[in-house]
Design a protein around this motif. Structure first.
Motif, PDB file in Angstrom:
ATOM      1  N   UNK A 125       0.850  -1.179  -0.007  1.00 16.23           N
ATOM      2  CA  UNK A 125       0.046   0.184  -0.016  1.00 16.23           C
ATOM      3  C   UNK A 125       0.833   1.223  -0.222  1.00 16.23           C
ATOM      4  N   UNK A 126       1.788   1.384   0.737  1.00 16.28           N
ATOM      5  CA  UNK A 126       2.827   2.338   0.644  1.00 16.28           C
ATOM      6  C   UNK A 126       3.517   2.514  -0.486  1.00 16.28           C
ATOM      7  N   UNK A 127       3.908   1.519  -1.252  1.00 19.04           N
ATOM      8  CA  UNK A 127       4.499   1.326  -2.502  1.00 19.04           C
ATOM      9  C   UNK A 127       3.392   2.369  -3.543  1.00 19.04           C
ATOM     10  N   UNK A 128       2.186   1.754  -3.543  1.00 16.96           N
ATOM     11  CA  UNK A 128       1.068   2.031  -4.279  1.00 16.96           C
ATOM     12  C   UNK A 128       1.054   3.586  -4.147  1.00 16.96           C
ATOM     13  N   UNK A 129       0.966   4.099  -2.920  1.00 21.09           N
ATOM     14  CA  UNK A 129       0.887   5.469  -2.912  1.00 21.09           C
ATOM     15  C   UNK A 129       1.697   6.366  -3.289  1.00 21.09           C
ATOM     16  N   UNK A 130       3.070   5.824  -3.224  1.00 22.90           N
ATOM     17  CA  UNK A 130       4.151   6.654  -3.571  1.00 22.90           C
ATOM     18  C   UNK A 130       4.222   6.483  -5.144  1.00 22.90           C
ATOM     19  N   UNK A 131       3.809   5.374  -5.781  1.00 25.04           N
ATOM     20  CA  UNK A 131       3.626   5.298  -7.238  1.00 25.04           C
ATOM     21  C   UNK A 131       2.533   6.037  -7.812  1.00 25.04           C
TER      22      UNK A 131
END
Length: 189
Positions: A152-158
């Motif tokens: 989820x963190x990676x998705x938000x950053x992306x």
């Protein structure tokens, strides 16, 4: 627009986004949205529960994540399973055609506490869906939870990187890079 034209849900979402940007969320009604889309109020409610939901879709993202994790290779590690889920989002949801809409949507959401709360709840539900899908693949509980949170963190950053770009960078590429960045940070901790 004529009432018979296709893509009513998409038309309603675009109309809502325009009106929320022009008038503000609180000063826009369902009737305003339906009229702007060239549709009736009953058509609005066939597609969306309320005016908040017009910006948040109808749960297809949960299904994409679940299906992508289930379809990933048997030998995939937990974060590789997450990468497959992010790839699915990039291929279906965060497409080049939707980039401008997504960026405008984020501006409207950021300006309204009720919409920010709804966005946060939706993101939490996606983490739960991802963790459940990982557990169904046999990933242990804590590993599934941590992997889903990192995903989820990676998705938000992306998403931040993708929606802020005017170039043609693909969400999938940005998501893979963000996931690599998150992995590196987790390893350094």
């Amino acid at each position: 627009m004529a009432r018979w034209e296709p893509n009513a849900a998409e038309r309603l979402a675009h109309a809502a986004l325009e009106l929320f940007a022009e008038r503000g969320y609180d000063d826009t009604t369902v009737i305003d949205i339906a009229r702007r889309a060239g549709l009736g109020k009953s058509t609005f409610f066939r597609h969306f529960q309320d005016k908040r939901e017009v910006l948040f879709g109808r749960g297809s993202v949960d299904g994409l994540i679940t299906e992508a994790i289930a379809a990933a290779p048997e030998t995939a590690a937990p974060l590789d399973l997450v990468a497959h889920a992010l790839d699915a989002l990039g291929g279906e949801v965060f497409t080049a055609e939707r980039r401008e809409f997504a960026a405008r949507r984020q501006v409207v959401i950021a300006a309204n506490p009720e919409l920010r709360e709804r966005e946060a709840l939706k993101n939490l539900a996606l983490v739960v869906s991802m963790a459940d899908a990982l557990r169904r693949r046999g990933v242990p509980e804590v590993t599934a939870r941590v992997s889903a949170d990192l995903g989820a963190l990676a998705s938000a950053i992306a998403f931040e990187r993708w929606s802020g770009k005017t170039s043609g960078e693909d969400f999938r590429v940005l998501a893979r890079q963000a996931l690599a960045d998150v992995r590196a940070c987790a390893s350094a901790c």
